[in-house]
Design a protein around this motif. Sequence first.
Motif, PDB file in Angstrom:
ATOM      1  N   VAL A  97       3.847   0.909   0.015  1.00 31.79           N
ATOM      2  CA  VAL A  97       3.348   2.121  -0.639  1.00 31.79           C
ATOM      3  C   VAL A  97       2.918   1.772  -2.059  1.00 31.79           C
ATOM      4  CG1 VAL A  97       4.719   3.738   0.729  1.00 31.79           C
ATOM      5  CG2 VAL A  97       5.675   2.810  -1.374  1.00 31.79           C
ATOM      6  N   ARG A  98       1.995   2.568  -2.561  1.00 34.41           N
ATOM      7  CA  ARG A  98       1.598   2.399  -3.954  1.00 34.41           C
ATOM      8  C   ARG A  98       1.139   3.734  -4.505  1.00 34.41           C
ATOM      9  NH1 ARG A  98      -4.094   1.502  -4.629  1.00 34.41           N
ATOM     10  NH2 ARG A  98      -5.097   1.323  -2.618  1.00 34.41           N
ATOM     11  N   ALA A  99       1.348   3.871  -5.791  1.00 31.44           N
ATOM     12  CA  ALA A  99       0.920   5.087  -6.476  1.00 31.44           C
ATOM     13  C   ALA A  99      -0.551   4.936  -6.835  1.00 31.44           C
ATOM     14  CB  ALA A  99       1.749   5.324  -7.724  1.00 31.44           C
ATOM     15  N   GLN A 100      -1.290   6.004  -6.628  1.00 34.25           N
ATOM     16  CA  GLN A 100      -2.697   6.009  -7.022  1.00 34.25           C
ATOM     17  C   GLN A 100      -2.780   6.382  -8.489  1.00 34.25           C
ATOM     18  OE1 GLN A 100      -5.281   5.213  -5.096  1.00 34.25           O
ATOM     19  NE2 GLN A 100      -4.049   4.923  -3.271  1.00 34.25           N
ATOM     20  N   ASP A 101      -3.608   5.685  -9.223  1.00 35.79           N
ATOM     21  CA  ASP A 101      -3.845   6.008 -10.620  1.00 35.79           C
ATOM     22  C   ASP A 101      -4.683   7.278 -10.672  1.00 35.79           C
ATOM     23  OD1 ASP A 101      -4.463   6.140 -13.280  1.00 35.79           O
ATOM     24  OD2 ASP A 101      -5.473   4.202 -13.381  1.00 35.79           O
ATOM     25  N   GLY A 102      -4.161   8.315 -11.274  1.00 35.21           N
ATOM     26  CA  GLY A 102      -4.830   9.610 -11.320  1.00 35.21           C
ATOM     27  C   GLY A 102      -6.185   9.578 -11.990  1.00 35.21           C
ATOM     28  N   THR A 103      -6.404   8.653 -12.940  1.00 35.02           N
ATOM     29  CA  THR A 103      -7.685   8.620 -13.632  1.00 35.02           C
ATOM     30  C   THR A 103      -8.791   8.043 -12.759  1.00 35.02           C
ATOM     31  OG1 THR A 103      -7.177   6.467 -14.601  1.00 35.02           O
ATOM     32  CG2 THR A 103      -6.607   8.418 -15.899  1.00 35.02           C
ATOM     33  N   ASN A 104      -8.431   7.147 -11.836  1.00 35.25           N
ATOM     34  CA  ASN A 104      -9.447   6.519 -10.983  1.00 35.25           C
ATOM     35  C   ASN A 104      -9.472   7.085  -9.575  1.00 35.25           C
ATOM     36  OD1 ASN A 104     -10.182   4.787 -13.058  1.00 35.25           O
ATOM     37  ND2 ASN A 104      -8.636   3.278 -12.492  1.00 35.25           N
ATOM     38  N   ALA A 105      -8.507   7.910  -9.235  1.00 35.73           N
ATOM     39  CA  ALA A 105      -8.410   8.418  -7.866  1.00 35.73           C
ATOM     40  C   ALA A 105      -9.139   9.748  -7.752  1.00 35.73           C
ATOM     41  CB  ALA A 105      -6.942   8.597  -7.477  1.00 35.73           C
ATOM     42  N   ASN A 106      -9.711   9.976  -6.581  1.00 40.73           N
ATOM     43  CA  ASN A 106     -10.291  11.288  -6.351  1.00 40.73           C
ATOM     44  C   ASN A 106      -9.168  12.213  -5.890  1.00 40.73           C
ATOM     45  OD1 ASN A 106     -10.033  11.302  -3.427  1.00 40.73           O
ATOM     46  ND2 ASN A 106     -11.722   9.842  -3.365  1.00 40.73           N
ATOM     47  N   PRO A 107      -9.372  13.517  -5.891  1.00 39.56           N
ATOM     48  CA  PRO A 107      -8.278  14.437  -5.536  1.00 39.56           C
ATOM     49  C   PRO A 107      -7.684  14.177  -4.156  1.00 39.56           C
ATOM     50  CG  PRO A 107     -10.109  15.637  -6.511  1.00 39.56           C
ATOM     51  CD  PRO A 107     -10.575  14.216  -6.318  1.00 39.56           C
ATOM     52  N   ALA A 108      -8.493  13.695  -3.223  1.00 42.04           N
ATOM     53  CA  ALA A 108      -7.976  13.448  -1.870  1.00 42.04           C
ATOM     54  C   ALA A 108      -7.050  12.246  -1.831  1.00 42.04           C
ATOM     55  CB  ALA A 108      -9.135  13.256  -0.902  1.00 42.04           C
ATOM     56  N   SER A 109      -7.205  11.301  -2.763  1.00 39.54           N
ATOM     57  CA  SER A 109      -6.379  10.100  -2.715  1.00 39.54           C
ATOM     58  C   SER A 109      -5.358  10.028  -3.834  1.00 39.54           C
ATOM     59  CB  SER A 109      -7.271   8.855  -2.739  1.00 39.54           C
ATOM     60  OG  SER A 109      -7.927   8.754  -3.982  1.00 39.54           O
ATOM     61  N   ALA A 110      -5.277  11.054  -4.670  1.00 35.82           N
ATOM     62  CA  ALA A 110      -4.303  11.047  -5.760  1.00 35.82           C
ATOM     63  C   ALA A 110      -2.899  11.125  -5.182  1.00 35.82           C
ATOM     64  CB  ALA A 110      -4.561  12.226  -6.689  1.00 35.82           C
ATOM     65  N   GLY A 111      -1.971  10.494  -5.846  1.00 35.32           N
ATOM     66  CA  GLY A 111      -0.577  10.517  -5.392  1.00 35.32           C
ATOM     67  C   GLY A 111      -0.160   9.182  -4.837  1.00 35.32           C
ATOM     68  N   LEU A 112       0.470   9.205  -3.680  1.00 34.78           N
ATOM     69  CA  LEU A 112       1.046   8.015  -3.062  1.00 34.78           C
ATOM     70  C   LEU A 112       0.247   7.650  -1.817  1.00 34.78           C
ATOM     71  CD1 LEU A 112       3.663   6.271  -3.415  1.00 34.78           C
ATOM     72  CD2 LEU A 112       4.704   7.760  -1.727  1.00 34.78           C
ATOM     73  N   SER A 113      -0.051   6.361  -1.652  1.00 31.48           N
ATOM     74  CA  SER A 113      -0.706   5.927  -0.418  1.00 31.48           C
ATOM     75  C   SER A 113       0.206   4.920   0.275  1.00 31.48           C
ATOM     76  CB  SER A 113      -2.090   5.322  -0.688  1.00 31.48           C
ATOM     77  OG  SER A 113      -1.976   4.078  -1.331  1.00 31.48           O
ATOM     78  N   ALA A 114       0.183   4.925   1.601  1.00 32.06           N
ATOM     79  CA  ALA A 114       1.012   4.031   2.409  1.00 32.06           C
ATOM     80  C   ALA A 114       0.122   3.327   3.419  1.00 32.06           C
ATOM     81  CB  ALA A 114       2.093   4.827   3.132  1.00 32.06           C
ATOM     82  N   ASN A 115       0.417   2.052   3.648  1.00 35.16           N
ATOM     83  CA  ASN A 115      -0.368   1.248   4.582  1.00 35.16           C
ATOM     84  C   ASN A 115       0.302   1.278   5.959  1.00 35.16           C
ATOM     85  OD1 ASN A 115      -1.828  -0.605   5.998  1.00 35.16           O
ATOM     86  ND2 ASN A 115      -1.661  -2.232   4.489  1.00 35.16           N
ATOM     87  N   PHE A 116      -0.078   2.257   6.772  1.00 38.80           N
ATOM     88  CA  PHE A 116       0.484   2.385   8.116  1.00 38.80           C
ATOM     89  C   PHE A 116      -0.169   1.423   9.111  1.00 38.80           C
ATOM     90  CE2 PHE A 116       1.280   6.649   6.311  1.00 38.80           C
ATOM     91  CZ  PHE A 116       2.661   6.616   6.378  1.00 38.80           C
ATOM     92  N   MET A 117      -1.294   0.819   8.725  1.00 36.52           N
ATOM     93  CA  MET A 117      -1.996  -0.092   9.631  1.00 36.52           C
ATOM     94  C   MET A 117      -1.519  -1.537   9.498  1.00 36.52           C
ATOM     95  SD  MET A 117      -3.764   1.922  11.392  1.00 36.52           S
ATOM     96  CE  MET A 117      -4.840   0.843  12.302  1.00 36.52           C
ATOM     97  N   ALA A 118      -0.548  -1.778   8.623  1.00 34.60           N
ATOM     98  CA  ALA A 118       0.018  -3.128   8.477  1.00 34.60           C
ATOM     99  C   ALA A 118       1.494  -3.018   8.081  1.00 34.60           C
ATOM    100  CB  ALA A 118      -0.777  -3.933   7.467  1.00 34.60           C
ATOM    101  N   PRO A 119       2.313  -2.457   8.974  1.00 40.17           N
ATOM    102  CA  PRO A 119       3.731  -2.304   8.638  1.00 40.17           C
ATOM    103  C   PRO A 119       4.460  -3.642   8.600  1.00 40.17           C
ATOM    104  CG  PRO A 119       3.349  -1.713  10.922  1.00 40.17           C
ATOM    105  CD  PRO A 119       1.999  -1.958  10.303  1.00 40.17           C
ATOM    106  N   LEU A 120       5.536  -3.686   7.848  1.00 35.56           N
ATOM    107  CA  LEU A 120       6.421  -4.841   7.821  1.00 35.56           C
ATOM    108  C   LEU A 120       7.467  -4.646   8.901  1.00 35.56           C
ATOM    109  CD1 LEU A 120       6.947  -5.028   3.973  1.00 35.56           C
ATOM    110  CD2 LEU A 120       5.365  -6.389   5.355  1.00 35.56           C
ATOM    111  N   VAL A 121       7.714  -5.692   9.682  1.00 37.49           N
ATOM    112  CA  VAL A 121       8.696  -5.646  10.763  1.00 37.49           C
ATOM    113  C   VAL A 121       9.726  -6.714  10.448  1.00 37.49           C
ATOM    114  CG1 VAL A 121       9.046  -5.778  13.255  1.00 37.49           C
ATOM    115  CG2 VAL A 121       6.849  -4.979  12.354  1.00 37.49           C
ATOM    116  N   ILE A 122      11.000  -6.314  10.376  1.00 38.70           N
ATOM    117  CA  ILE A 122      12.062  -7.231   9.953  1.00 38.70           C
ATOM    118  C   ILE A 122      13.191  -7.232  10.972  1.00 38.70           C
ATOM    119  CG2 ILE A 122      13.776  -7.713   8.152  1.00 38.70           C
ATOM    120  CD1 ILE A 122      11.815  -6.223   6.212  1.00 38.70           C
ATOM    121  N   ASN A 123      13.588  -8.431  11.383  1.00 39.90           N
ATOM    122  CA  ASN A 123      14.794  -8.603  12.189  1.00 39.90           C
ATOM    123  C   ASN A 123      15.925  -8.698  11.172  1.00 39.90           C
ATOM    124  OD1 ASN A 123      17.045  -9.598  13.558  1.00 39.90           O
ATOM    125  ND2 ASN A 123      15.840 -10.899  14.914  1.00 39.90           N
ATOM    126  N   THR A 124      16.722  -7.633  11.051  1.00 37.77           N
ATOM    127  CA  THR A 124      17.756  -7.574  10.026  1.00 37.77           C
ATOM    128  C   THR A 124      18.890  -8.561  10.284  1.00 37.77           C
ATOM    129  OG1 THR A 124      18.859  -5.744  11.170  1.00 37.77           O
ATOM    130  CG2 THR A 124      17.247  -5.172   9.463  1.00 37.77           C
TER     131      THR A 124
END
Length: 147
Positions: A97-124
């Motif tokens: 996840v990463r926070a979007q910079d409000g000054t460079n982000a458009n209203p649709a992408s402001a806030g938090l974005s998460a990469n669901f298309m490349a999840p981390l998978v861990i054998n604990t």
Amino acid sequence: MKIKSPEFGSAEIADDLIIEFPEGLPGFESCRRFALVHEEGREPEVFLLQSAEDPEVGFSVTPPARLGVNLEFVLTDAETELLQLQNQEDLAVAVIVRAQDGTNANPASAGLSANFMAPLVINTRARLGLQKVIGRMGCDITLRQQD
């Protein structure tokens, strides 16, 4: 093992808490050993996946469920072997996840974005991980509304 992070400074991490990504992460293949760290004294919502080799490489990660998302996908036989996975209960999934910079982000992408298309998978249990790059939407994603 001592690791350094711009976020948390230096920290002593037991070797048995290091997670190895044998293939590295896409774009960061030279970084193979990471530790999950968080601010002490608080229930962690977001962890820092900090490289043990390069203090400048760290990723904010969280379980998809923390974002109200149920993420289901299939691991290939090669991925299962790389993780040395024998028991599904030993699996943990996280998304970067990463926070979007409000000054460079458009209203649709402001806030938090998460990469669901490349999840981390861990054998604990084995402390082995990989980043599962999903080339096309072949997985199920369920969004839950938080109460």
